[in-house]
Design a protein around this motif. Structure first.
Motif, PDB file in Angstrom:
ATOM      1  N   VAL A  74      -1.765 -11.054 -10.805  1.00  8.31           N
ATOM      2  CA  VAL A  74      -2.569 -10.976  -9.585  1.00  8.31           C
ATOM      3  C   VAL A  74      -2.031  -9.792  -8.796  1.00  8.31           C
ATOM      4  N   SER A  75      -2.865  -9.152  -8.013  1.00  8.69           N
ATOM      5  CA  SER A  75      -2.316  -8.147  -7.104  1.00  8.69           C
ATOM      6  C   SER A  75      -2.875  -8.350  -5.702  1.00  8.69           C
ATOM      7  N   ILE A  76      -2.073  -7.968  -4.747  1.00  4.02           N
ATOM      8  CA  ILE A  76      -2.475  -7.998  -3.341  1.00  4.02           C
ATOM      9  C   ILE A  76      -2.478  -6.550  -2.885  1.00  4.02           C
ATOM     10  N   GLY A  77      -3.576  -6.136  -2.295  1.00  8.92           N
ATOM     11  CA  GLY A  77      -3.683  -4.744  -1.883  1.00  8.92           C
ATOM     12  C   GLY A  77      -4.458  -4.577  -0.603  1.00  8.92           C
ATOM     13  N   ARG A  78      -4.569  -3.319  -0.200  1.00  4.52           N
ATOM     14  CA  ARG A  78      -5.273  -2.939   1.028  1.00  4.52           C
ATOM     15  C   ARG A  78      -4.727  -3.738   2.225  1.00  4.52           C
ATOM     16  N   VAL A  79      -3.422  -3.968   2.218  1.00  8.52           N
ATOM     17  CA  VAL A  79      -2.775  -4.731   3.292  1.00  8.52           C
ATOM     18  C   VAL A  79      -2.758  -3.863   4.545  1.00  8.52           C
ATOM     19  N   VAL A  80      -3.348  -4.382   5.615  1.00 14.50           N
ATOM     20  CA  VAL A  80      -3.489  -3.566   6.817  1.00 14.50           C
ATOM     21  C   VAL A  80      -3.510  -4.445   8.066  1.00 14.50           C
TER      22      VAL A  80
END
Length: 151
Positions: A74-80
């Protein structure tokens, strides 16, 4: 009170989608001065997590399912997080919520992130480990980090 929400792309309404894209553009394109194609075709395949107050979205991340990765992580991205909210530790709250949601949606699956290197300690404190894979992305130093769920 600020509560986190989770939705698939189809569950987002147009206002939520607009606010997500506006926040990502505000931080990644304007604040970090990165000209890149944010809308990469993956948003429709991911789970979106965010926090809002008075209908104003100020923290966001997306969870990409294992089917999108050859090694099935799984990936977690675009953390803002909006600049005005960072002093209140919303980045940590957002990431903890995203990790919890990723584990709920995809139990016992490794989570991989592409972390800006200046945030190494931040992610280590959340349980992510360095992999030794360092690279430049949009002229910003990054590294691959992994979170291994306790089984």
């Amino acid at each position: 009170m600020n509560d986190f929400k989770t939705a698939t792309f189809e569950q987002l309404n147009t206002t939520q989608l607009y606010q997500i894209l506006a926040l990502r553009s505000e931080v990644f394109v304007l604040e970090q001065n990165c000209a890149y194609q944010d809308m990469d075709g993956l948003d429709a395949l991911t789970h979106h997590v965010w926090a809002e107050t008075d209908e104003h979205l100020f923290a966001y991340a997306r969870i990409l399912p294992p089917v999108l990765h050859p090694d099935k992580h799984v990936s977690i991205g675009r953390v803002v997080v909006a600049e005005t909210q960072r002093k209140d530790k919303w980045g940590k709250k957002l990431m903890q919520y995203a990790i919890d949601q990723a584990q709920l949606l995809f139990p016992n699956t490794i989570i991989e992130i592409s972390a800006q290197t200046y945030l190494t300690h931040f992610y280590q404190n959340l349980g992510f480990a360095n992999t030794g894979n360092f690279y430049l992305e949009d002229d910003i130093p990054h590294q691959t980090m992994v979170y291994r769920p306790v089984r």
